[in-house]
Design a protein around this motif. Structure first.
Motif, PDB file in Angstrom:
ATOM      1  N   THR A  94       0.894  -1.058   0.016  1.00 32.86           N
ATOM      2  CA  THR A  94      -0.119  -0.119  -0.042  1.00 32.86           C
ATOM      3  C   THR A  94       0.805   1.226  -0.024  1.00 32.86           C
ATOM      4  O   THR A  94       1.641   1.240   0.694  1.00 32.86           O
ATOM      5  CB  THR A  94      -0.856   0.015   1.253  1.00 32.86           C
ATOM      6  N   GLY A  95       0.774   2.156  -0.808  1.00 36.84           N
ATOM      7  CA  GLY A  95       1.417   3.289  -1.244  1.00 36.84           C
ATOM      8  C   GLY A  95       1.039   4.311  -0.157  1.00 36.84           C
ATOM      9  O   GLY A  95       0.039   4.115   0.748  1.00 36.84           O
ATOM     10  N   GLU A  96       1.913   5.323   0.157  1.00 34.87           N
ATOM     11  CA  GLU A  96       1.437   6.469   1.001  1.00 34.87           C
ATOM     12  C   GLU A  96       0.134   7.039   0.584  1.00 34.87           C
ATOM     13  O   GLU A  96      -0.670   7.424   1.405  1.00 34.87           O
ATOM     14  CB  GLU A  96       2.549   7.543   0.918  1.00 34.87           C
ATOM     15  N   ASP A  97      -0.268   7.020  -0.700  1.00 32.39           N
ATOM     16  CA  ASP A  97      -1.765   7.654  -0.874  1.00 32.39           C
ATOM     17  C   ASP A  97      -2.791   6.642  -0.658  1.00 32.39           C
ATOM     18  O   ASP A  97      -4.088   6.830  -1.159  1.00 32.39           O
ATOM     19  CB  ASP A  97      -1.497   7.980  -2.722  1.00 32.39           C
ATOM     20  N   GLY A  98      -2.432   5.401  -0.429  1.00 35.66           N
ATOM     21  CA  GLY A  98      -3.423   4.504   0.024  1.00 35.66           C
ATOM     22  C   GLY A  98      -3.714   3.434  -0.834  1.00 35.66           C
ATOM     23  O   GLY A  98      -4.562   2.645  -0.873  1.00 35.66           O
ATOM     24  N   GLY A 103       3.912  -6.040  -7.426  1.00 38.21           N
ATOM     25  CA  GLY A 103       5.182  -5.935  -8.368  1.00 38.21           C
ATOM     26  C   GLY A 103       6.181  -6.897  -7.757  1.00 38.21           C
ATOM     27  O   GLY A 103       5.859  -7.391  -6.800  1.00 38.21           O
ATOM     28  N   THR A 104       7.392  -6.991  -8.302  1.00 29.76           N
ATOM     29  CA  THR A 104       8.326  -7.875  -7.990  1.00 29.76           C
ATOM     30  C   THR A 104       9.310  -6.868  -7.151  1.00 29.76           C
ATOM     31  O   THR A 104       9.818  -5.814  -7.497  1.00 29.76           O
ATOM     32  CB  THR A 104       9.212  -8.281  -8.929  1.00 29.76           C
ATOM     33  N   VAL A 105       9.726  -7.457  -5.961  1.00 33.22           N
ATOM     34  CA  VAL A 105      10.839  -6.690  -5.159  1.00 33.22           C
ATOM     35  C   VAL A 105      12.100  -6.799  -5.950  1.00 33.22           C
ATOM     36  O   VAL A 105      12.699  -7.752  -6.238  1.00 33.22           O
ATOM     37  CB  VAL A 105      10.959  -7.280  -3.846  1.00 33.22           C
ATOM     38  N   GLU A 106      12.767  -5.655  -6.293  1.00 35.30           N
ATOM     39  CA  GLU A 106      13.586  -5.567  -7.085  1.00 35.30           C
ATOM     40  C   GLU A 106      15.340  -5.505  -6.353  1.00 35.30           C
ATOM     41  O   GLU A 106      15.916  -6.270  -6.475  1.00 35.30           O
ATOM     42  CB  GLU A 106      13.671  -4.227  -7.977  1.00 35.30           C
ATOM     43  N   LYS A 107      14.930  -4.775  -4.937  1.00 31.69           N
ATOM     44  CA  LYS A 107      16.152  -4.471  -4.381  1.00 31.69           C
ATOM     45  C   LYS A 107      15.536  -4.154  -3.057  1.00 31.69           C
ATOM     46  O   LYS A 107      14.506  -3.654  -2.641  1.00 31.69           O
ATOM     47  CB  LYS A 107      17.296  -3.600  -4.768  1.00 31.69           C
ATOM     48  N   LEU A 108      16.492  -4.006  -1.789  1.00 33.46           N
ATOM     49  CA  LEU A 108      16.429  -3.626  -0.569  1.00 33.46           C
ATOM     50  C   LEU A 108      17.226  -2.379  -0.201  1.00 33.46           C
ATOM     51  O   LEU A 108      18.251  -2.412  -0.579  1.00 33.46           O
ATOM     52  CB  LEU A 108      16.457  -4.621   0.748  1.00 33.46           C
ATOM     53  N   LEU A 109      16.533  -1.314   0.284  1.00 35.31           N
ATOM     54  CA  LEU A 109      17.493  -0.133   0.941  1.00 35.31           C
ATOM     55  C   LEU A 109      17.429  -0.167   2.494  1.00 35.31           C
ATOM     56  O   LEU A 109      16.328  -0.304   2.962  1.00 35.31           O
ATOM     57  CB  LEU A 109      16.876   1.232   0.208  1.00 35.31           C
ATOM     58  N   PHE A 110      18.395  -0.248   2.897  1.00 40.50           N
ATOM     59  CA  PHE A 110      18.519  -0.117   4.595  1.00 40.50           C
ATOM     60  C   PHE A 110      19.083   1.281   4.883  1.00 40.50           C
ATOM     61  O   PHE A 110      19.844   1.946   4.474  1.00 40.50           O
ATOM     62  CB  PHE A 110      19.549  -1.063   5.003  1.00 40.50           C
ATOM     63  N   VAL A 115      13.893  -0.737   6.688  1.00 44.10           N
ATOM     64  CA  VAL A 115      14.071  -1.521   5.386  1.00 44.10           C
ATOM     65  C   VAL A 115      12.928  -0.898   4.489  1.00 44.10           C
ATOM     66  O   VAL A 115      11.838  -0.563   4.644  1.00 44.10           O
ATOM     67  CB  VAL A 115      13.805  -2.846   5.505  1.00 44.10           C
ATOM     68  N   LYS A 116      13.483  -0.426   3.228  1.00 40.88           N
ATOM     69  CA  LYS A 116      12.652  -0.064   2.051  1.00 40.88           C
ATOM     70  C   LYS A 116      12.711  -1.005   1.187  1.00 40.88           C
ATOM     71  O   LYS A 116      13.636  -1.623   0.704  1.00 40.88           O
ATOM     72  CB  LYS A 116      13.095   1.557   1.625  1.00 40.88           C
ATOM     73  N   LEU A 117      11.724  -1.410   0.547  1.00 38.89           N
ATOM     74  CA  LEU A 117      11.503  -2.152  -0.521  1.00 38.89           C
ATOM     75  C   LEU A 117      11.366  -1.382  -1.881  1.00 38.89           C
ATOM     76  O   LEU A 117      10.586  -0.229  -2.146  1.00 38.89           O
ATOM     77  CB  LEU A 117      10.049  -3.109  -0.637  1.00 38.89           C
ATOM     78  N   VAL A 118      12.139  -1.770  -2.938  1.00 43.53           N
ATOM     79  CA  VAL A 118      11.946  -1.136  -4.391  1.00 43.53           C
ATOM     80  C   VAL A 118      11.328  -2.059  -5.250  1.00 43.53           C
ATOM     81  O   VAL A 118      11.579  -3.139  -5.738  1.00 43.53           O
ATOM     82  CB  VAL A 118      13.500  -0.882  -4.932  1.00 43.53           C
ATOM     83  N   ILE A 119      10.019  -1.288  -5.621  1.00 41.75           N
ATOM     84  CA  ILE A 119       8.940  -2.280  -6.558  1.00 41.75           C
ATOM     85  C   ILE A 119       8.891  -1.259  -7.438  1.00 41.75           C
ATOM     86  O   ILE A 119       8.308  -0.132  -7.373  1.00 41.75           O
ATOM     87  CB  ILE A 119       7.920  -2.473  -5.662  1.00 41.75           C
ATOM     88  N   ASN A 120       9.009  -1.776  -8.733  1.00 45.02           N
ATOM     89  CA  ASN A 120       8.567  -1.217  -9.951  1.00 45.02           C
ATOM     90  C   ASN A 120       9.483   0.245  -9.897  1.00 45.02           C
ATOM     91  O   ASN A 120       8.795   1.343 -10.515  1.00 45.02           O
ATOM     92  CB  ASN A 120       7.314  -0.706 -10.406  1.00 45.02           C
ATOM     93  N   ALA A 122       9.778   2.395  -7.624  1.00 44.19           N
ATOM     94  CA  ALA A 122       9.471   3.050  -6.505  1.00 44.19           C
ATOM     95  C   ALA A 122       9.793   2.313  -5.145  1.00 44.19           C
ATOM     96  O   ALA A 122      10.015   1.301  -5.000  1.00 44.19           O
ATOM     97  CB  ALA A 122       7.703   3.250  -6.491  1.00 44.19           C
ATOM     98  N   THR A 123       9.845   3.470  -4.175  1.00 44.80           N
ATOM     99  CA  THR A 123      10.234   2.815  -2.712  1.00 44.80           C
ATOM    100  C   THR A 123       9.066   2.814  -1.683  1.00 44.80           C
ATOM    101  O   THR A 123       8.435   3.874  -1.773  1.00 44.80           O
ATOM    102  CB  THR A 123      11.385   3.942  -2.286  1.00 44.80           C
ATOM    103  N   TYR A 124       9.100   1.689  -1.132  1.00 39.08           N
ATOM    104  CA  TYR A 124       8.010   1.458  -0.030  1.00 39.08           C
ATOM    105  C   TYR A 124       8.441   1.125   1.045  1.00 39.08           C
ATOM    106  O   TYR A 124       9.409   0.400   1.405  1.00 39.08           O
ATOM    107  CB  TYR A 124       6.921   0.241  -0.549  1.00 39.08           C
ATOM    108  N   ASP A 125       7.771   1.436   2.351  1.00 39.81           N
ATOM    109  CA  ASP A 125       8.104   0.908   3.461  1.00 39.81           C
ATOM    110  C   ASP A 125       8.046  -0.857   3.817  1.00 39.81           C
ATOM    111  O   ASP A 125       6.948  -1.105   3.184  1.00 39.81           O
ATOM    112  CB  ASP A 125       7.452   1.886   4.788  1.00 39.81           C
ATOM    113  N   PHE A 126       8.876  -1.114   4.567  1.00 34.70           N
ATOM    114  CA  PHE A 126       8.642  -2.626   4.770  1.00 34.70           C
ATOM    115  C   PHE A 126       7.404  -3.088   5.459  1.00 34.70           C
ATOM    116  O   PHE A 126       6.447  -3.996   5.145  1.00 34.70           O
ATOM    117  CB  PHE A 126       9.525  -3.181   5.778  1.00 34.70           C
ATOM    118  N   ASN A 127       6.789  -2.109   6.132  1.00 33.95           N
ATOM    119  CA  ASN A 127       5.472  -2.207   6.915  1.00 33.95           C
ATOM    120  C   ASN A 127       4.156  -2.062   5.865  1.00 33.95           C
ATOM    121  O   ASN A 127       3.007  -2.303   6.040  1.00 33.95           O
ATOM    122  CB  ASN A 127       5.216  -1.244   7.918  1.00 33.95           C
TER     123      ASN A 127
END
Length: 134
Positions: A94-98, A103-110, A115-120, A122-127
């Motif tokens: 769920t994005g910040e806009d709801g 998508g596929t998790v491309e990579k992780l940012l710490f 932890v942030k997930l990169v999907i398509n 864009a960056t999303y929170d692990f939660n």
């Protein structure tokens, strides 16, 4: 003889104010205990049992603070372990806009914020994860 105002540049009580602490920490507790010992009545010294109780409270406070720090480290380690298994997997977040995004998790940012997930791209929170698919 001229009398200046009390709020002139030479007297500013705002400079003397310190930020208010909302909770007592270990240092504040120790300062209170030292002040009690310093200003106690010599004719009526602090009871030995009361003093030992205060020392015990300090020890318990330190152990609770250490436990809290260890629990935070354990939580972060668990989050890192779980998120490492997500790379290459299909997820719904769920994005910040709801709005839900798949998508596929491309990579992780710490970072310090977690932890942030990169999907398509864009960056999303692990939660923000709603679903994980194989």
């Amino acid at each position: 003889m001229e009398v200046t105002a009390a709020n002139s540049i030479y007297y500013n009580p705002q400079d003397k104010l310190q930020p208010v602490k909302k909770e007592l920490d270990k240092d504040a507790f120790l300062q209170i205990m030292v002040a009690q010992l310093r200003y106690q009545n010599p004719m009526s010294p602090v009871d030995q049992n009361q003093f030992m109780t205060q020392i015990t409270e300090i020890t318990v406070l330190e152990q609770i603070m250490s436990l809290n720090k260890n629990m935070e480290l354990l939580l972060r380690t668990q989050e890192l372990s779980l998120s490492a298994n997500l790379v290459g997997r299909q997820v719904t977040v769920t994005g910040e806009d709801g709005v839900e995004v798949e998508g596929t998790v491309e990579k992780l940012l710490f970072s310090e914020n977690g932890v942030k997930l990169v999907i398509n791209g864009a960056t999303y929170d692990f939660n923000a994860i709603k679903e994980i698919r194989g």
